[in-house]
Design an enzyme around this catalytic site. Sequence first.
Site, PDB file in Angstrom:
ATOM      1  N   CYS A 124      -1.027  -5.103  -3.149  1.00 58.50           N
ATOM      2  CA  CYS A 124      -1.751  -5.739  -2.040  1.00 58.50           C
ATOM      3  C   CYS A 124      -2.566  -4.723  -1.250  1.00 58.50           C
ATOM      4  O   CYS A 124      -3.156  -5.059  -0.234  1.00 58.50           O
ATOM      5  CB  CYS A 124      -0.803  -6.496  -1.115  1.00 58.50           C
ATOM      6  SG  CYS A 124       0.350  -5.415  -0.256  1.00 58.50           S
ATOM      7  N   HIS A 171      -9.656   1.131   9.249  1.00 57.82           N
ATOM      8  CA  HIS A 171      -9.655  -0.268   9.652  1.00 57.82           C
ATOM      9  C   HIS A 171     -11.058  -0.868   9.650  1.00 57.82           C
ATOM     10  O   HIS A 171     -11.226  -2.048   9.399  1.00 57.82           O
ATOM     11  CB  HIS A 171      -8.924  -0.422  10.989  1.00 57.82           C
ATOM     12  CG  HIS A 171      -7.443  -0.206  10.817  1.00 57.82           C
ATOM     13  ND1 HIS A 171      -6.803   0.915  11.268  1.00 57.82           N
ATOM     14  CD2 HIS A 171      -6.516  -0.927  10.167  1.00 57.82           C
ATOM     15  CE1 HIS A 171      -5.522   0.847  10.918  1.00 57.82           C
ATOM     16  NE2 HIS A 171      -5.334  -0.264  10.255  1.00 57.82           N
TER      17      HIS A 171
HETATM   18  C1  PEP Z   1      -1.212  -0.752   2.384  1.00 58.07           C
HETATM   19  O1  PEP Z   1      -0.750   0.199   3.009  1.00 58.07           O
HETATM   20  O2  PEP Z   1      -1.750  -0.640   1.256  1.00 58.07           O
HETATM   21  C2  PEP Z   1      -1.150  -2.108   2.965  1.00 58.07           C
HETATM   22  C3  PEP Z   1      -1.510  -3.160   2.268  1.00 58.07           C
HETATM   23  O3  PEP Z   1      -0.741  -2.224   4.261  1.00 58.07           O
HETATM   24  P1  PEP Z   1      -1.673  -1.878   5.551  1.00 58.07           P
HETATM   25  O4  PEP Z   1      -3.066  -1.618   5.069  1.00 58.07           O
HETATM   26  O5  PEP Z   1      -1.556  -3.055   6.448  1.00 58.07           O
HETATM   27  O6  PEP Z   1      -0.983  -0.661   6.084  1.00 58.07           O
END
Ligand code: PEP
Length: 589
Positions: free
Chosen positions: A508, A193
Amino acid sequence: MSDRDRPAGALVGRGVSPGVGFGPVHVVSREASAPDPGACHDGDAEAERARAARALERVAADLERGGERAGGEAEEILGAQALMARDPELAAAVAGLVGAGAGAARAVYEGFGRYRALLAAAGGYLGERVADLDDVRDRVVAVLEGRSPGGPPFRAAEPYVLIARDLAPADTVALSRETVAAFVTEEGGPTSHTAILARAMGVPAVVACPGATSIAPGTPVLVDGSSGLVWPGPSGDEVAAAIGGTAAGGAVIGGTAVRGTAAGAERADPGMATGPGATSDGHAVPLLANIGGPRDVRDALRYGAEGVGLLRTEFLFLDRAAAPAEEEQVAAYLEVLEAFPGGRVVVRTLDVGADKFPAFLPGEKEPNPALGRRGIRFFEKYPEIMGGQLRALARAAARSRATLQVMAPMVATAEEAARYVTACREAGLPSAGVMIEVPSAALRAFDLALTADFFSIGTNDLAQYTFAADRGSGALAALQDAWQPALLDLVALAAAGAAERGRPCGVCGEAAGDPVLACVLVGLGVTSLSMAPASLPAVRAALSRHTRERCLLAARAARAAISPGEARAAALSLLPGADTPPPRRHAAR
Ligand code: PEP
Ligand code: MG
């Protein structure tokens, strides 16, 4: 980067947020010593309890304010930390320890220690929260001991390079990109994160860089957030070559340049690199933004996003005493939709569970939280939450001029996809898709596309589940590399399954923000790319330099490789200049 290309004395980590930053090093060290176990209060337990309670509340309020200032995901993360400081059980434990004679600082230290052990034992995502908890504890102890919490300076004469073993989210989000030229951490993975937040801030960042904290404070350092190079003491010419004609602290961010002192920074106009995404022969590839809430819309527009490809809706649900009312949800969704009249906004329905539990629901103890009831599995277990969110989305869509699409996270089977799509249709949502984040979904994409209107590949989780590698672990960062040929194969499978049924398939995950990989993804059959807004200009530029045919060839070459390094090198040899930032142009602010 090969050892041969590495300048003498330079370190190499994982580049996780593109751009080049230069400035003097500021090392954040939070290794404050534990308050003395023998330290007792002066006998007035009531006064000492009140002192501890005041310190906890002060830190909670500071974190909350920092979150409100920063907005987006930062608000969520700092809000969660504020909740830790306000936890009634923690307060009771601290009060008990003070009652037994401990001084307030020691009582806080020990009180947090109990939670710390529980989180550390849980491992996975919860284990990663230990750093957040330690950060809150150290802040409270610092207040009680009359010290500053020891975080990075919020203001500085010139932008600096912030180096730490690992950064607490609070460290990252309370800073501005005018103050920090780059982040470097010894720990952390590319989809941790902290890395996501750095990208959202548009600050170059390198993680998993061993030895970085031993660079002496004040040393001028050049950081390349794409190649992962961390170069102490480069010459003035080398700096000028890298960041465009200045040796003053600054950064080239997402292909746009920021330089000069914090006070007099000059920022390139990101609008220069706008326009719809397309390859050089005109094959359209919509370029969309990943956002964590309405506050991120400004950046999305600033960097020329054609719409939103991922609105993470957790911000509405976490850290709340009660589920958000439908009306509140409608207003939040509308705020985002109204920023893109005529465009599209893809909203991901709630992605919590296992470890990220809304405070208003009972937690669940699962032995392996990342493999537990999260995403759509959680959503289906709480139909009233799912129903409320889908209804709110349909109401917002009915009032908006943008096209709303919704998608579910963590879908593993065609049956889950079908149930989700049916629920969306019943709520009045005409376009319902699924995220491809679990290998089974990619393998059976053709089946999922029977009902799903579109796919969006979440490469962060897809890598985590494909390589059985915790996405927050710095030690496993190499397995979180989206250039891994196995991951490229799964992307190709998903895109092919979608194409056979005439469905679009976007990406994404963070992979979409890597300009070279973005070209390869297009070659693999991906139809749109969604990323942190600051990554848009470089991706737009890379696509505009190459034909679709070139992207296809690069994708084929990357899949033929047997390692991520080879895959990237093979692709780059067919996509010359794809890793070069777009031309810079400065505009006074
Ligand atoms: C992913 O897992 O690539 C995604 C876009 O979702 P998050 O990063 O919110 O888990
Ligand atoms: Mg995900």
